[in-house]
Motif scaffolding. Structure first.
Motif, PDB file in Angstrom:
ATOM      1  N   CYS A  63       8.127   6.047   0.412  1.00 10.50           N
ATOM      2  CA  CYS A  63       7.928   4.711  -0.167  1.00 10.50           C
ATOM      3  C   CYS A  63       9.094   4.397  -1.100  1.00 10.50           C
ATOM      4  O   CYS A  63       8.953   4.459  -2.339  1.00 10.50           O
ATOM      5  CB  CYS A  63       6.596   4.630  -0.904  1.00 10.50           C
ATOM      6  SG  CYS A  63       5.147   4.929   0.137  1.00 10.50           S
ATOM      7  N   GLU A 108      -2.328   7.473  -0.502  1.00 13.73           N
ATOM      8  CA  GLU A 108      -2.019   6.317   0.324  1.00 13.73           C
ATOM      9  C   GLU A 108      -3.163   5.312   0.321  1.00 13.73           C
ATOM     10  O   GLU A 108      -2.956   4.107   0.455  1.00 13.73           O
ATOM     11  CB  GLU A 108      -1.716   6.795   1.752  1.00 13.73           C
ATOM     12  CG  GLU A 108      -1.179   5.722   2.683  1.00 13.73           C
ATOM     13  CD  GLU A 108      -2.291   5.003   3.434  1.00 13.73           C
ATOM     14  OE1 GLU A 108      -2.043   3.882   3.916  1.00 13.73           O
ATOM     15  OE2 GLU A 108      -3.401   5.557   3.521  1.00 13.73           O
ATOM     16  N   ARG A 112      -2.368   1.208  -0.326  1.00 10.32           N
ATOM     17  CA  ARG A 112      -2.404   0.521   0.969  1.00 10.32           C
ATOM     18  C   ARG A 112      -2.496  -0.993   0.782  1.00 10.32           C
ATOM     19  O   ARG A 112      -3.381  -1.514   0.108  1.00 10.32           O
ATOM     20  CB  ARG A 112      -3.594   1.020   1.782  1.00 10.32           C
ATOM     21  CG  ARG A 112      -3.672   0.456   3.207  1.00 10.32           C
ATOM     22  CD  ARG A 112      -4.937   0.958   3.875  1.00 10.32           C
ATOM     23  NE  ARG A 112      -4.961   2.419   3.917  1.00 10.32           N
ATOM     24  CZ  ARG A 112      -6.074   3.131   4.155  1.00 10.32           C
ATOM     25  NH1 ARG A 112      -7.232   2.496   4.299  1.00 10.32           N
ATOM     26  NH2 ARG A 112      -6.019   4.443   4.198  1.00 10.32           N
ATOM     27  N   GLY A 113      -1.531  -1.711   1.396  1.00 12.04           N
ATOM     28  CA  GLY A 113      -1.542  -3.174   1.361  1.00 12.04           C
ATOM     29  C   GLY A 113      -1.128  -3.781   0.042  1.00 12.04           C
ATOM     30  O   GLY A 113      -1.343  -4.984  -0.163  1.00 12.04           O
ATOM     31  N   LYS A 114      -0.528  -2.996  -0.855  1.00 11.18           N
ATOM     32  CA  LYS A 114      -0.149  -3.525  -2.166  1.00 11.18           C
ATOM     33  C   LYS A 114       1.364  -3.503  -2.347  1.00 11.18           C
ATOM     34  O   LYS A 114       2.055  -2.612  -1.852  1.00 11.18           O
ATOM     35  CB  LYS A 114      -0.803  -2.695  -3.282  1.00 11.18           C
ATOM     36  CG  LYS A 114      -2.322  -2.809  -3.318  1.00 11.18           C
ATOM     37  CD  LYS A 114      -2.885  -1.995  -4.472  1.00 11.18           C
ATOM     38  CE  LYS A 114      -4.403  -2.119  -4.512  1.00 11.18           C
ATOM     39  NZ  LYS A 114      -4.998  -1.307  -5.600  1.00 11.18           N
ATOM     40  N   ARG A 115       1.860  -4.475  -3.091  1.00  6.63           N
ATOM     41  CA  ARG A 115       3.266  -4.508  -3.443  1.00  6.63           C
ATOM     42  C   ARG A 115       3.508  -3.607  -4.656  1.00  6.63           C
ATOM     43  O   ARG A 115       2.568  -3.321  -5.418  1.00  6.63           O
ATOM     44  CB  ARG A 115       3.703  -5.936  -3.764  1.00  6.63           C
ATOM     45  CG  ARG A 115       3.499  -6.925  -2.619  1.00  6.63           C
ATOM     46  CD  ARG A 115       4.121  -8.266  -2.966  1.00  6.63           C
ATOM     47  NE  ARG A 115       3.636  -8.758  -4.242  1.00  6.63           N
ATOM     48  CZ  ARG A 115       2.511  -9.462  -4.398  1.00  6.63           C
ATOM     49  NH1 ARG A 115       1.748  -9.730  -3.350  1.00  6.63           N
ATOM     50  NH2 ARG A 115       2.143  -9.893  -5.589  1.00  6.63           N
ATOM     51  N   GLN A 118       2.068  -4.735  -7.946  1.00  3.41           N
ATOM     52  CA  GLN A 118       0.627  -4.607  -8.118  1.00  3.41           C
ATOM     53  C   GLN A 118       0.209  -3.208  -8.566  1.00  3.41           C
ATOM     54  O   GLN A 118      -0.910  -3.021  -9.040  1.00  3.41           O
ATOM     55  CB  GLN A 118      -0.086  -4.960  -6.800  1.00  3.41           C
ATOM     56  CG  GLN A 118       0.080  -6.402  -6.384  1.00  3.41           C
ATOM     57  CD  GLN A 118      -0.546  -6.673  -5.025  1.00  3.41           C
ATOM     58  OE1 GLN A 118      -0.117  -6.153  -3.998  1.00  3.41           O
ATOM     59  NE2 GLN A 118      -1.591  -7.495  -5.016  1.00  3.41           N
ATOM     60  N   GLU A 190     -10.450  -1.191  -9.409  1.00  2.00           N
ATOM     61  CA  GLU A 190      -9.982  -0.940  -8.049  1.00  2.00           C
ATOM     62  C   GLU A 190      -9.924   0.557  -7.757  1.00  2.00           C
ATOM     63  O   GLU A 190     -10.220   0.988  -6.641  1.00  2.00           O
ATOM     64  CB  GLU A 190      -8.613  -1.583  -7.852  1.00  2.00           C
ATOM     65  CG  GLU A 190      -8.643  -3.106  -7.864  1.00  2.00           C
ATOM     66  CD  GLU A 190      -7.267  -3.714  -7.760  1.00  2.00           C
ATOM     67  OE1 GLU A 190      -6.283  -2.935  -7.729  1.00  2.00           O
ATOM     68  OE2 GLU A 190      -7.168  -4.952  -7.712  1.00  2.00           O
TER      69      GLU A 190
END
Length: 232
Positions: A63, A108, A112-115, A118, A190
């Motif tokens: 990443c 992960e 997942r799905g985050k910038r 964020q 979250e």
């Protein structure tokens, strides 16, 4: 000899008898303490060994965007030590591991799905653990619990100090990033949503789901603008 006086040999024999009696009373308790301390230490080491073994078997994801954001964030927070990032396909973390070479461990499932933006509050929380030296504090707590395993107040103090460490990190994140307490509390929620899917990491600081309590969230919401960047 005067009345009541005894020969030196008799006094020496009595002293030896007292020493043997004291030694016979101490030895069993010393053995019990040593066995308990050794057992507590071995349990902690075994838990770490099992965790590190599972971590090595899990796949590591690349990443670069999160790594570059972490480096920039570490500079903003004035973290002098180099901190690496490991994103694993396993379900460990978020946490900081490594005394000599700290490393932020992210699952992960959390990213997942985050910038990268964020994840800033999560990364800042872990970086502040490094800046404060909480990894060394955790090791000191392990040593204290191994030595005083028989003394419940030591276990209570260690647990209470861990809670205070998390509160200090919460306060520092809000003060350093200037983020609203509501946004930071939402990031903790979250993490809490993945509680059933994440595994706890033994003896390492981090945003552990089990430590995201309603009392902690209420305190965060009350912090407002009175947060300190540096906490004891």
């Amino acid at each position: 000899l005067f009345d009541g006086d005894q020969p030196p040999a008799a006094e020496s024999a009595k002293a030896d008898a007292r020493d043997r009696g004291t030694a016979s009373r101490i030895s069993p308790w010393l053995f019990v303490w040593a066995a308990g301390a050794l057992g507590a230490g071995l349990i902690a080491l075994c838990r770490r060994w099992v965790f590190l073994r599972q971590l090595r078997r899990a796949a590591v994801l690349e990443c670069p965007d999160i790594e570059s954001h972490l480096a920039e964030l570490a500079s903003r927070l004035r973290v002098r030590r180099q901190v690496d990032l490991v994103v694993t396909a396993g379900r460990f973390g978020p946490a900081v591991i490594g005394l000599l070479r700290p490393c932020i461990l992210l699952p992960e499932l959390v990213i997942r799905g985050k910038r990268p933006e964020q994840l800033e509050m999560v990364l800042a929380h872990e970086l502040i653990h490094v800046r404060r030296g909480d990894l060394w504090l955790g090791s000191l707590q392990l040593l204290a619990k191994a030595i005083w395993w028989f003394y419940p107040p030591v276990w209570w103090v260690c647990r209470h100090s861990t809670q205070q460490v998390e509160r200090c990190c919460d306060e520092a994140v809000i003060a350093e990033l200037g983020c609203p307490p509501k946004a930071y509390a939402r990031s903790l929620l979250e993490i809490l949503e993945t509680k059933q899917q994440l595994r706890s990491i033994p003896s390492f600081p981090g945003m552990k789901p089990v430590e995201v309590t309603s009392h902690r969230l209420e305190r965060i919401m009350k912090l407002g603008h009175g947060c300190r960047k540096r906490t004891p």
